[in-house]
Design a protein around this motif. Structure first.
Motif, short mmCIF file in Angstrom:
data_model
loop_
_atom_site.label_atom_id
_atom_site.label_comp_id
_atom_site.label_asym_id
_atom_site.label_seq_id
_atom_site.Cartn_x
_atom_site.Cartn_y
_atom_site.Cartn_z
N ALA A 126 0.84 -1.20 0.00
CA ALA A 126 0.00 0.00 0.00
C ALA A 126 0.87 1.25 0.00
O ALA A 126 0.63 2.19 -0.77
N ALA A 127 1.89 1.27 0.85
CA ALA A 127 2.80 2.41 0.89
C ALA A 127 3.51 2.58 -0.46
O ALA A 127 3.63 3.70 -0.98
N GLY A 128 3.95 1.48 -1.03
CA GLY A 128 4.61 1.54 -2.33
C GLY A 128 3.67 2.00 -3.43
O GLY A 128 4.07 2.79 -4.30
N ASP A 129 2.43 1.54 -3.40
CA ASP A 129 1.45 1.96 -4.41
C ASP A 129 1.25 3.47 -4.38
O ASP A 129 1.26 4.15 -5.42
N VAL A 130 1.08 4.01 -3.17
CA VAL A 130 0.87 5.47 -3.05
C VAL A 130 2.11 6.21 -3.52
O VAL A 130 2.02 7.21 -4.23
N PHE A 131 3.29 5.71 -3.16
CA PHE A 131 4.53 6.33 -3.62
C PHE A 131 4.61 6.32 -5.15
O PHE A 131 4.97 7.34 -5.76
N VAL A 132 4.27 5.21 -5.77
CA VAL A 132 4.32 5.11 -7.23
C VAL A 132 3.35 6.10 -7.87
O VAL A 132 3.70 6.79 -8.83
N VAL A 133 2.14 6.18 -7.35
CA VAL A 133 1.16 7.14 -7.89
C VAL A 133 1.70 8.56 -7.77
O VAL A 133 1.67 9.33 -8.74
N LEU A 134 2.21 8.92 -6.60
CA LEU A 134 2.76 10.27 -6.43
C LEU A 134 3.97 10.50 -7.33
O LEU A 134 4.12 11.59 -7.89
N ALA A 135 4.80 9.49 -7.51
CA ALA A 135 6.00 9.64 -8.36
C ALA A 135 5.62 9.88 -9.81
O ALA A 135 6.19 10.76 -10.47
N PHE A 136 4.67 9.12 -10.35
CA PHE A 136 4.36 9.35 -11.76
C PHE A 136 3.57 10.64 -11.96
O PHE A 136 3.70 11.29 -13.00
N LEU A 137 2.80 11.05 -10.97
CA LEU A 137 2.13 12.35 -11.07
C LEU A 137 3.16 13.48 -10.98
O LEU A 137 3.07 14.47 -11.71
N TYR A 138 4.14 13.32 -10.12
CA TYR A 138 5.21 14.33 -10.02
C TYR A 138 6.00 14.38 -11.33
O TYR A 138 6.32 15.47 -11.83
N ALA A 139 6.28 13.23 -11.91
CA ALA A 139 6.98 13.21 -13.20
C ALA A 139 6.18 13.95 -14.26
O ALA A 139 6.75 14.68 -15.07
#
Length: 141
Positions: A20-33
């Motif tokens: 769950a923590a990784g999923d949220v990080f991935v979502v935030l990372a690709f939105l930041y990108a």
């Protein structure tokens, strides 16, 4: 009739919390990108940039919270193999992205919903989350 606690017990396995923590990080990372690509947030992000990123991410994180648990992204077995986990996270993202896009189409959130943006969100999100789950589960086994 099942209580909320019973529903959550069937749909959330505490062992999947790292996912769950990784999923949220991935979502935030690709939105930041994406914000970097469109130069709406810089690197490193300023305080204003972080506020902008939060506004971009909010509808999709709301969608994630509303969709991921009912779909089973964190259910027992979701953290055991990529074969089980990747389809769950992709289905969860498709639903979450649709919710996020619908929210962006309202006056509550800025940004709008261009067709190209919708396709990018669906595809990049599904691929990013699927790859994360596949790699994370491969490394944990």
């Amino acid at each position: 009739m099942a209580t909320a606690s019973e529903f959550l017990d069937r749909r959330v396995d505490r062992g999947t919390l790292p996912l769950a923590a990784g999923d949220v990080f991935v979502v935030l990372a690709f939105l930041y990108a994406g914000t970097l690509r469109h130069e709406t947030v810089g690197f490193p992000p300023t305080a204003d940039g972080l506020v902008h990123l939060a506004g971009v991410a909010a509808p999709f994180l709301i969608g994630w919270v509303l969709v991921a648990v009912p779909v089973g992204a964190y259910s027992p077995g979701a953290g055991e193999s990529a074969k089980a986990s990747v389809p769950l996270v992709v289905r969860s993202w498709i639903g979450a992205a649709v919710v996020g896009l619908l929210l962006r189409a309202t006056p509550l959130f800025s940004g709008g919903v261009e067709p190209t943006f919708a396709v990018v969100m669906l595809v990049v999100g599904a691929v990013s989350l699927g790859l994360f789950r596949a790699v994370a589960l491969r490394l944990s086994s």
